[in-house]
Design a protein around this motif. Sequence first.
Motif, PDB file in Angstrom:
ATOM      1  N   ASN A  58      14.335   9.020 -20.882  1.00  0.00           N
ATOM      2  CA  ASN A  58      14.044   7.826 -21.145  1.00  0.00           C
ATOM      3  C   ASN A  58      15.094   7.043 -21.078  1.00  0.00           C
ATOM      4  OD1 ASN A  58      11.617   7.078 -22.974  1.00  0.00           O
ATOM      5  ND2 ASN A  58      11.962   9.131 -24.027  1.00  0.00           N
ATOM      6  N   VAL A  59      16.905   8.198 -20.901  1.00  0.00           N
ATOM      7  CA  VAL A  59      17.854   6.800 -20.613  1.00  0.00           C
ATOM      8  C   VAL A  59      18.051   6.729 -19.252  1.00  0.00           C
ATOM      9  CG1 VAL A  59      20.465   7.456 -19.816  1.00  0.00           C
ATOM     10  CG2 VAL A  59      19.080   7.853 -22.360  1.00  0.00           C
ATOM     11  N   VAL A  60      17.281   7.715 -18.233  1.00  0.00           N
ATOM     12  CA  VAL A  60      17.155   6.890 -16.872  1.00  0.00           C
ATOM     13  C   VAL A  60      16.229   6.123 -16.653  1.00  0.00           C
ATOM     14  CG1 VAL A  60      16.358   8.356 -14.473  1.00  0.00           C
ATOM     15  CG2 VAL A  60      18.101   9.422 -16.338  1.00  0.00           C
ATOM     16  N   VAL A  61      15.164   6.113 -17.102  1.00  0.00           N
ATOM     17  CA  VAL A  61      14.286   5.618 -16.838  1.00  0.00           C
ATOM     18  C   VAL A  61      14.673   3.461 -17.358  1.00  0.00           C
ATOM     19  CG1 VAL A  61      11.815   4.158 -17.625  1.00  0.00           C
ATOM     20  CG2 VAL A  61      12.068   7.029 -16.922  1.00  0.00           C
ATOM     21  N   ASN A  62      15.218   4.101 -18.572  1.00  0.00           N
ATOM     22  CA  ASN A  62      15.696   2.538 -18.767  1.00  0.00           C
ATOM     23  C   ASN A  62      16.631   1.980 -18.211  1.00  0.00           C
ATOM     24  OD1 ASN A  62      14.090   2.996 -21.192  1.00  0.00           O
ATOM     25  ND2 ASN A  62      15.214   3.561 -22.751  1.00  0.00           N
ATOM     26  N   PHE A  63      17.195   3.217 -17.590  1.00  0.00           N
ATOM     27  CA  PHE A  63      18.397   2.356 -16.982  1.00  0.00           C
ATOM     28  C   PHE A  63      18.827   1.745 -15.840  1.00  0.00           C
ATOM     29  CE2 PHE A  63      21.237   2.783 -13.537  1.00  0.00           C
ATOM     30  CZ  PHE A  63      22.893   2.741 -14.629  1.00  0.00           C
ATOM     31  N   PHE A  64      17.278   2.851 -15.043  1.00  0.00           N
ATOM     32  CA  PHE A  64      17.048   1.414 -13.691  1.00  0.00           C
ATOM     33  C   PHE A  64      16.173   1.032 -14.432  1.00  0.00           C
ATOM     34  CE2 PHE A  64      18.755   5.568 -11.999  1.00  0.00           C
ATOM     35  CZ  PHE A  64      19.175   5.301 -11.370  1.00  0.00           C
ATOM     36  N   ARG A  65      15.086   0.367 -14.979  1.00  0.00           N
ATOM     37  CA  ARG A  65      14.184  -0.807 -14.807  1.00  0.00           C
ATOM     38  C   ARG A  65      14.321  -1.634 -15.345  1.00  0.00           C
ATOM     39  NH1 ARG A  65       9.342  -1.742 -17.796  1.00  0.00           N
ATOM     40  NH2 ARG A  65      10.136  -1.264 -20.240  1.00  0.00           N
ATOM     41  N   ILE A 125       0.252  -3.099 -11.849  1.00  0.00           N
ATOM     42  CA  ILE A 125       1.397  -2.489 -10.822  1.00  0.00           C
ATOM     43  C   ILE A 125       1.551  -3.824  -9.167  1.00  0.00           C
ATOM     44  CG2 ILE A 125       2.265  -0.699  -9.170  1.00  0.00           C
ATOM     45  CD1 ILE A 125       3.874  -1.164 -12.234  1.00  0.00           C
ATOM     46  N   PHE A 126       0.370  -3.114  -8.568  1.00  0.00           N
ATOM     47  CA  PHE A 126      -0.380  -4.014  -7.298  1.00  0.00           C
ATOM     48  C   PHE A 126       0.744  -5.129  -7.445  1.00  0.00           C
ATOM     49  CE2 PHE A 126      -2.982  -6.372  -4.778  1.00  0.00           C
ATOM     50  CZ  PHE A 126      -2.999  -5.977  -3.689  1.00  0.00           C
ATOM     51  N   VAL A 127      -0.126  -5.974  -8.719  1.00  0.00           N
ATOM     52  CA  VAL A 127       0.745  -7.516  -8.300  1.00  0.00           C
ATOM     53  C   VAL A 127       1.662  -7.350  -8.183  1.00  0.00           C
ATOM     54  CG1 VAL A 127       0.141  -9.347  -9.867  1.00  0.00           C
ATOM     55  CG2 VAL A 127      -1.823  -8.565  -9.296  1.00  0.00           C
ATOM     56  N   ALA A 134       0.644  -1.020   0.183  1.00  0.00           N
ATOM     57  CA  ALA A 134       0.030   0.146  -0.214  1.00  0.00           C
ATOM     58  C   ALA A 134       1.061   0.944  -0.021  1.00  0.00           C
ATOM     59  CB  ALA A 134      -0.688   0.319   1.081  1.00  0.00           C
ATOM     60  N   ILE A 135       1.532   1.127   1.165  1.00  0.00           N
ATOM     61  CA  ILE A 135       3.135   2.384   0.685  1.00  0.00           C
ATOM     62  C   ILE A 135       3.715   2.871  -0.606  1.00  0.00           C
ATOM     63  CG2 ILE A 135       4.852   3.992   1.804  1.00  0.00           C
ATOM     64  CD1 ILE A 135       3.975   2.519   4.902  1.00  0.00           C
ATOM     65  N   THR A 136       4.421   1.334  -1.112  1.00  0.00           N
ATOM     66  CA  THR A 136       5.175   1.569  -2.000  1.00  0.00           C
ATOM     67  C   THR A 136       4.319   2.278  -3.716  1.00  0.00           C
ATOM     68  OG1 THR A 136       4.938  -0.849  -2.434  1.00  0.00           O
ATOM     69  CG2 THR A 136       6.637   0.021  -1.069  1.00  0.00           C
ATOM     70  N   LEU A 137       2.520   1.591  -3.547  1.00  0.00           N
ATOM     71  CA  LEU A 137       1.968   1.523  -4.383  1.00  0.00           C
ATOM     72  C   LEU A 137       1.349   3.726  -4.374  1.00  0.00           C
ATOM     73  CD1 LEU A 137       0.611   0.796  -6.757  1.00  0.00           C
ATOM     74  CD2 LEU A 137      -1.690   0.173  -5.130  1.00  0.00           C
ATOM     75  N   THR A 138       1.520   3.999  -2.780  1.00  0.00           N
ATOM     76  CA  THR A 138       1.390   5.090  -2.906  1.00  0.00           C
ATOM     77  C   THR A 138       1.830   6.423  -3.691  1.00  0.00           C
ATOM     78  OG1 THR A 138      -0.260   4.538  -1.337  1.00  0.00           O
ATOM     79  CG2 THR A 138      -0.091   7.110  -1.828  1.00  0.00           C
ATOM     80  N   ALA A 165      13.603   0.766  -1.431  1.00  0.00           N
ATOM     81  CA  ALA A 165      13.631   0.419  -2.703  1.00  0.00           C
ATOM     82  C   ALA A 165      12.090  -0.201  -3.665  1.00  0.00           C
ATOM     83  CB  ALA A 165      14.598  -1.416  -2.928  1.00  0.00           C
ATOM     84  N   LEU A 166      11.455  -0.789  -2.927  1.00  0.00           N
ATOM     85  CA  LEU A 166      10.481  -0.905  -3.742  1.00  0.00           C
ATOM     86  C   LEU A 166       9.493   0.061  -4.348  1.00  0.00           C
ATOM     87  CD1 LEU A 166       7.543  -3.367  -1.915  1.00  0.00           C
ATOM     88  CD2 LEU A 166       8.982  -4.102  -4.741  1.00  0.00           C
ATOM     89  N   THR A 167       9.551   1.446  -3.791  1.00  0.00           N
ATOM     90  CA  THR A 167       8.955   2.734  -4.139  1.00  0.00           C
ATOM     91  C   THR A 167       9.947   3.118  -5.597  1.00  0.00           C
ATOM     92  OG1 THR A 167       8.432   3.609  -1.614  1.00  0.00           O
ATOM     93  CG2 THR A 167       8.872   5.492  -3.944  1.00  0.00           C
ATOM     94  N   LEU A 168      11.061   2.997  -5.343  1.00  0.00           N
ATOM     95  CA  LEU A 168      12.203   3.437  -6.205  1.00  0.00           C
ATOM     96  C   LEU A 168      12.080   2.488  -7.441  1.00  0.00           C
ATOM     97  CD1 LEU A 168      15.579   4.881  -5.442  1.00  0.00           C
ATOM     98  CD2 LEU A 168      13.869   6.317  -6.090  1.00  0.00           C
ATOM     99  N   ALA A 169      11.867   1.747  -7.636  1.00  0.00           N
ATOM    100  CA  ALA A 169      11.611   0.364  -9.206  1.00  0.00           C
ATOM    101  C   ALA A 169      10.378   0.157  -9.087  1.00  0.00           C
ATOM    102  CB  ALA A 169      11.627  -0.759  -8.100  1.00  0.00           C
ATOM    103  N   ALA A 170       9.313   0.942  -8.116  1.00  0.00           N
ATOM    104  CA  ALA A 170       7.902   0.904  -8.520  1.00  0.00           C
ATOM    105  C   ALA A 170       7.882   1.967  -9.649  1.00  0.00           C
ATOM    106  CB  ALA A 170       7.128   0.678  -7.537  1.00  0.00           C
ATOM    107  N   ALA A 171       7.783   3.350  -9.160  1.00  0.00           N
ATOM    108  CA  ALA A 171       7.996   4.414  -9.887  1.00  0.00           C
ATOM    109  C   ALA A 171       8.421   4.236 -11.380  1.00  0.00           C
ATOM    110  CB  ALA A 171       9.111   5.730  -9.544  1.00  0.00           C
ATOM    111  N   PHE A 172       9.686   3.409 -11.084  1.00  0.00           N
ATOM    112  CA  PHE A 172      10.232   3.589 -12.449  1.00  0.00           C
ATOM    113  C   PHE A 172       9.589   3.045 -13.632  1.00  0.00           C
ATOM    114  CE2 PHE A 172      14.133   4.333 -10.386  1.00  0.00           C
ATOM    115  CZ  PHE A 172      14.400   6.223 -11.462  1.00  0.00           C
ATOM    116  N   GLY A 173       8.809   1.133 -13.070  1.00  0.00           N
ATOM    117  CA  GLY A 173       8.141   0.863 -14.013  1.00  0.00           C
ATOM    118  C   GLY A 173       6.664   1.611 -14.464  1.00  0.00           C
TER     119      GLY A 173
END
Lengths: 353, 222
Positions: free
Chosen positions: B62-69, B158-160, B26-30, B100-108
């Motif tokens: 795009n470069v940033v997102v493609n780097f981390f995702r 993304i929740f799943v 819930a927190i990471t999704l928010t 960590a999840l929040t960051l990863a989720a943001a890029f996704g």
Amino acid sequence: MTTAAGPAATSVPLVELRDVHKTFPAARGGTPVEAIRGVDLSVEAGEIVGIVGYSGAGKSTLVRLINALESTTSGSVRIGGREIADLKERDLREVRLGIGMIFQQFNLFRSRTVWGNIAYPLEVAGVARAEQNQRISDLLHFVGLADKAHSHVDELSGGQKQRVGIARALATEPSLLLADESTSALDPETTQEVLSLLRRVNRELGITIVVITHEMDVVRSLAHRVVVMEAGRIVEQGPVVQVLSDPQQPVTRRFVSTIVDDEPDAEALAALHARHPGHFVKLAFRGDEVRQSDVFAELLSRDVRFELVYGGIEEVQGETFGNLTLALDGDPAAVTAAVAAVADLVPTTELSR
Amino acid sequence: MNLDTNIGELWPLVWQGAYETLYIVAITLTLGGILGLLLGLALYVTRRGGLYASRATNLVLNVVVNFFRPIPFVIFIAAVQPLARVVVGTGIGNPAIIFALTLAAAFGISRIVEQSLVTVDPGVIEAARSVGASRLHIIRTVVLPEALGPLVLGYTFIFVALVDMSAIAGVIGGGGLGNFALQYGYRQFDAVVTWTAVVIIVALVQVVQLAGNVAARRIMRR
Ligand SMILES: Nc1ncnc2c1ncn2[C@@H]1O[C@H](COP(=O)(O)OP(=O)(O)OP(=O)(O)O)[C@@H](O)[C@H]1O
Ligand SMILES: [Mg+2]
């Protein structure tokens, strides 16, 4: 809401373009596109102007310059006397508020109901809620959709969608309405409905309309004046009856030929000759100056047999004109004399084999 | 197959794990959802022909997102651990895993948001511009509402994915059902415990997916 009838000449044109150019920068690896190459155009308050041209002629670009959705590369665009070419985005938004626009694909908001679509420009303009409600209700009645106020746009037919588009475009009481191929996605019957609504918008509300179309029928039944575009330029313009009855440019002639029979083309001519003996002439009747009966009486009095083999009579906005191709048969000398006599009455073209 | 099981004594831990999973997700999704929405909007509006078209900005984003995702999440956790210590004050436990999840989720999420927004008909944006709406106003009143259906489906997806990713939390001492299943099921060879966790996770995912589908259908029906 104001009322006015037909074009009213005022000192300042509502829209005035002077030597306008628009070049789109090159896409990657391409060359720049000169979409508009030196256009001068005036639109008087109260008139309906039809802009015709083939795909890529620059029609859409031209109207997008008028409501500043696109900026000019050079030249002057005046709306109601005010130069908009170098206004800031904030001031341009104010100009756009005074210009309605409708689209070929309607471009309604699917996330809003019919009511919500018409409310949108009023929300943008900051109109008070009570006044919004009054205006939306008036507009729904005007376009004949009062019973659809709370429908979602997906539930509407194409013609209904365009009527919502028109209501939305009129919400902020603009003085000018731009219609880009507004009937091209509609069937002929629905097209007539929308065209007669646009006619009412012009007559009853006094709103000036610029319609872009590639259908000459739309021009014939709606516009007062027609502007023909080709390759980014205006190549011909004038009152609709004049342009339809006497087109000058090849592109104009091609457009006019889609609704007015001019003369048979080479192939049709050959086929006609195979079936009809005699000498072919095309007579151009314009207005009521010359009566057909006089011309036919002249031919009959000269002992020349004739047949009408091609053409037709058009009635455009109360004026009649037509191009008739006749096959004349008889003694060659008599035929020659008859052609000369007829040519004194109406413009006559001999169509050689 | 060995069906000796401790599940009888472990129920409190099951509920504790379920609660922690829900709370982490819930927190990471928010937080990730908001960051991802902003990043996705930025990707969308800077595209060619966009409301704030800018090739340079779009390229950088795009470069940033493609780097981390594409970084596998388990490695991503380790990589951002030092940053987690700075930001949330610890490199282990639930706060670190949420970071960590929040960051990863943001890029996704940014990509999912971008994909949802490009489905908006440019014609309706043109219509909004033609009545004099400002660009920010258009984003708020046209772009987001018009893309709401796909956005709801995207966030459900993304929740799943977050439930899935959160199962790895145990590697830095985080909790949740995934960690419970590994610790008390897999490592103790207790298949019943493992499958209990699996069933609860599947049920959770099904309920949320169903709710998301229903919501999206109601929005898109309009
Ligand atoms: N945003 C743009 N970027 C680059 N080129 C453009 C852009 N908009 C229009 N053009 C080009 O400008 C030219 C004129 O286009 P425009 O859309 O004005 O034509 P049109 O007369 O409206 O044609 P149609 O009947 O197909 O709508 C075309 O060559 C088109 O490719
Ligand atoms: Mg066009």
